[in-house]
Write an enzyme that holds these catalytic residues in place. Structure first.
Site, PDB file in Angstrom:
ATOM      1  N   LYS A  34       0.824  -1.217   0.000  1.00 33.28           N
ATOM      2  CA  LYS A  34       0.000   0.000   0.000  1.00 33.28           C
ATOM      3  C   LYS A  34       0.857   1.266   0.000  1.00 33.28           C
ATOM      4  O   LYS A  34       0.683   2.142  -0.868  1.00 33.28           O
ATOM      5  CB  LYS A  34      -0.906  -0.034   1.228  1.00 33.28           C
ATOM      6  N   THR A  35       1.774   1.384   0.951  1.00 35.06           N
ATOM      7  CA  THR A  35       2.582   2.604   1.064  1.00 35.06           C
ATOM      8  C   THR A  35       3.460   2.792  -0.164  1.00 35.06           C
ATOM      9  O   THR A  35       3.622   3.907  -0.673  1.00 35.06           O
ATOM     10  CB  THR A  35       3.441   2.560   2.343  1.00 35.06           C
ATOM     11  N   ASP A 211      -4.668   8.038   3.260  1.00 37.81           N
ATOM     12  CA  ASP A 211      -4.277   6.677   3.661  1.00 37.81           C
ATOM     13  C   ASP A 211      -5.226   6.159   4.743  1.00 37.81           C
ATOM     14  O   ASP A 211      -5.835   6.939   5.478  1.00 37.81           O
ATOM     15  CB  ASP A 211      -2.841   6.711   4.192  1.00 37.81           C
ATOM     16  N   GLU A 212      -5.351   4.834   4.846  1.00 41.36           N
ATOM     17  CA  GLU A 212      -6.185   4.182   5.871  1.00 41.36           C
ATOM     18  C   GLU A 212      -7.611   4.751   5.867  1.00 41.36           C
ATOM     19  O   GLU A 212      -8.183   5.061   6.906  1.00 41.36           O
ATOM     20  CB  GLU A 212      -5.548   4.334   7.267  1.00 41.36           C
ATOM     21  N   GLN A 243     -10.020  -4.521   6.955  1.00 44.68           N
ATOM     22  CA  GLN A 243      -9.223  -4.209   8.141  1.00 44.68           C
ATOM     23  C   GLN A 243      -9.790  -3.012   8.913  1.00 44.68           C
ATOM     24  O   GLN A 243      -9.066  -2.344   9.645  1.00 44.68           O
ATOM     25  CB  GLN A 243      -7.774  -3.927   7.739  1.00 44.68           C
ATOM     26  N   ARG A 598      -1.027 -10.873  10.014  1.00 41.44           N
ATOM     27  CA  ARG A 598       0.255 -10.356  10.521  1.00 41.44           C
ATOM     28  C   ARG A 598       1.369 -11.369  10.286  1.00 41.44           C
ATOM     29  O   ARG A 598       2.550 -11.019  10.329  1.00 41.44           O
ATOM     30  CB  ARG A 598       0.192 -10.063  12.032  1.00 41.44           C
TER      31      ARG A 598
END
Length: 666
Positions: A34-35, A211-212, A243, A598
């Site tokens: 994503k980043t 973002d997010e 998420q 994770r």
């Protein structure tokens, strides 16, 4: 000069990075880069001639904003990188308000109140607007004020909390100050009511990246909408509805699910290629999350072939669970020479860390807690330990000062300060001074009665504790309950989640006392001595930032670990019992999904047949989520099968070789 290279991205990332104009929704699954994609898009925009000063990237935390700036600086030359704005929502609001707050009746040099400043003002307001027989808890008022501002609450002065809310807002404005909620509220109001200000900021930022996005609340969505230009709105939002786990603090998953309602005809790109986990782990995650009815479908996959199976282990109880997990970590480290930092233990509730911490300490395994204090450093745990200390020794001044007004007993700060002064002069303990008849004559009748009642309660419980065979855990628990400790603890919390965690921590230390009574006859003093030694060992390790990671599922979001142990997969724990009545089971499923994703190389999930709650071993049903992950690559085993499994000779040899290597290195 730009270091951007399009061929470093996969096809979906390339499409997202090179989207030309108009709204764009990037559905970025866990571990899909994503980043990297956001930074690539920013770099591509600059390469296409977009002025860097016209690009705004917004995220939620200062840490995330810093990381984004660092990544951008690695892709562009320093001058261009410095012109790009990457900030949190609150920092952006401060920037907007500093130039035009006067249009809302503030001076542009307004102060910003943090939570401590806010609580101090609330306490003063409560004293001013409530009568002596009205009780308004400052922590509860702080929580209600925050919710009120975010939800547009018109408070009624006729209620105590409404009067506090309205007076607090008036006094805050009179001080030319804003709290953190005001920053969002007032920035949205400014942009909404003043077209000139709105157009100024729209012309400044021609491209927005958020973002997010799944974590945004309604105010944050409104801010983004107001800043977006109309023709076309160059808004790129990145997030993953699977998420979205912060509904309890105001996040609206509908913002990402219904993106088209706010920004018409967006391009939607799914990032599904995972760079983190094996396909066996991703298969379990995909099977789980598809059971959520309201979601945007994604199917995570990895080019990595194979991978260890996901282990689901049923253990007899939570003590065995902690021992099993810690022993497995030790065995894996020894056999494969794996650093402690590669292991993480994730759980639903903070209180679950206590048994783990005890096991890790006992085996001298370094560990760290992420997103929280050590169990023994938590306020509610210290409060319970101080209560125990006072019950067996009222002359313990430090412990008495901690609990004398926790919960509120009508013995105020002025009285305590006066008693401390008298005790210092007379060389007596604080308790002796407070309970002396001559001291009680110097305070009001109401305060004197509160002191007498408190002293009598401590004395009567102490007599019971000194009785041979006394159940210390029951006596302490009863004292806390009757004093209003648990009720006060809940009132001081901002969210139901925090209240459950803090009550769980307090009750967990009572459970530790019950366990101590079963294995030792040293009594309450022996238990306190044991806890003190544990805390001293903890202090010695505070400088060590390395070790096995203990982490709640909420705090684990955004992190990754090669080997993950996910504990407590039981119905009522995850999904939490409360979620069934509140209709938030879908969010609990997303939380479990976050835990699974994770893991990079291996994942072990445990559930107990019995878990001790409030001092009693309660039967536990497996989480329904465990049935949902069943399939290829998931191995279900019992504790007995694992501990009784014979060890292969080659594994023993490999373990000894690895151990010799570690000893030689150390």
């Amino acid at each position: 000069m730009s270091k951007f290279r399009l061929w470093d991205l996969n096809p979906e990332q390339q499409r997202a990075a090179t989207h030309e104009s108009g709204p764009l929704l990037i559905l970025a699954g866990a571990g899909t880069g994503k980043t990297r994609t956001i930074v690539a898009r920013i770099t591509w925009l600059v390469s296409q001639g977009v002025p860097p000063s016209g690009i705004l990237a917004v995220t939620f935390t200062n840490k995330a904003a810093r990381e984004m700036k660092e990544r951008i600086a690695g892709m562009l030359d320093s001058e261009k990188a410095s012109e790009i704005t990457a900030s949190t929502f609150h920092a952006l609001c401060v920037r907007i308000l500093r130039t035009d707050a006067d249009k809302l009746g503030y001076k542009n040099n307004f102060s910003i109140f943090d939570q401590g400043d806010q609580l101090g003002l609330i306490k003063k307001v409560i004293n001013r607007v409530t009568s002596h027989d009205e009780k308004v808890d400052p922590g509860l008022a702080q929580n209600m004020i925050s919710k009120g501002k975010n939800n547009g609450w018109n408070a009624n002065d006729e209620t105590a909390i409404g009067a506090v809310y309205n007076r607090y807002n008036r006094e805050l404005r009179a001080l030319n100050a804003m709290d953190f909620d005001d920053l969002l509220v007032q920035a949205v109001k400014l942009l909404d009511e003043h077209p000139g200000v709105r157009e100024k900021w729209r012309s400044r930022f021609r491209h927005m990246l958020v973002d997010e996005f799944q974590d945004t609340n309604n105010l944050q969505l409104r801010l983004v909408s107001l800043l977006a230009s109309d023709d076309p709105p160059n808004v790129c939002v990145v997030g993953d509805d699977d998420q979205s786990i912060y509904g309890w603090r105001g996040a609206e998953v509908s913002n990402i699910l219904e993106f088209e309602k706010h920004f018409r005809n967006p391009e939607i790109i799914r990032l599904e290629q995972n760079y983190r986990s094996t396909n066996t782990i991703l298969g379990a995650a995909n099977r789980l999350i598809k059971n959520n009815p309201r979601r945007r479908g994604k199917n995570l996959w990895s080019p990595q072939e194979g991978g260890d199976p996901v282990h689901v282990v049923c253990v007899p109880d939570d003590k065995k669970e902690a021992e099993f997990v810690v022993n497995e970590i030790g065995a894996l480290r020894t056999a494969n020479n794996i650093p402690w930092e590669h292991f993480a233990i994730a759980y639903r509730m903070n209180a679950q860390s206590r048994l783990l911490e005890e096991c890790l300490r006992r085996l001298r395994i370094p560990y760290r807690l992420v997103g929280g204090k050590s169990f023994f450093d938590r306020r509610e745990v210290k409060d319970v330990l101080a209560t125990m200390a006072c019950l067996i020794n009222p002359s313990d001044d430090v412990a008495l000062l901690r609990i004398i007004n926790t919960p509120p007993r009508g013995i105020g700060t002025t009285t305590v300060e006066l008693a401390l002064e008298h005790s210092a002069k007379a060389h007596k303990s604080l308790f002796e001074t407070l309970t002396a008849p001559e001291f009680r004559e110097q305070v009001s009748r109401k305060t004197a009665e509160a002191i007498r009642s408190f002293g009598d309660e401590l004395a009567s419980r102490r007599i019971r504790l000194l009785t041979p065979g006394a159940d210390a855990a029951h006596i302490v628990s009863q004292f806390l309950g009757e004093s209003g400790f648990f009720d006060d603890l809940k009132r001081s919390c901002k969210t139901p989640e925090e209240a459950l965690n803090r009550e769980g921590g307090a009750r967990e230390i009572l459970r530790a006392l019950t366990d101590h009574q079963k294995r030792s006859n040293s009594g309450l003093q022996g238990f306190l001595d044991e806890m003190m030694l544990d805390r001293e060992r903890d202090e010695d390790k505070k400088e060590e930032a390395k070790g096995v990671t203990l982490i709640t599922l909420h705090a684990a979001k955004g992190l990754e670990f090669p080997h993950v142990f996910l504990l407590g997969a039981e119905d009522g724990l995850i999904p939490h019992e409360r979620s069934k009545s509140e209709g938030t089971v879908d969010e609990e499923r997303r939380l479990f999904y976050v835990g699974i994703t994770r893991a990079m190389k291996s994942l072990t999930i445990t559930h107990c047949l019995h878990r001790t709650k409030f001092g009693t071993a309660m039967y536990c049903r497996p989480s329904p989520f465990l049935q949902e992950i069943e399939g290829e690559g998931v191995l279900v085993e019992s504790y007995e099968e694992i501990v009784n499994k014979p060890v292969a000779e080659q594994d023993i040899a490999a373990s000894f070789a690895s151990l010799r290597e570690m000893l030689a290195r150390d």
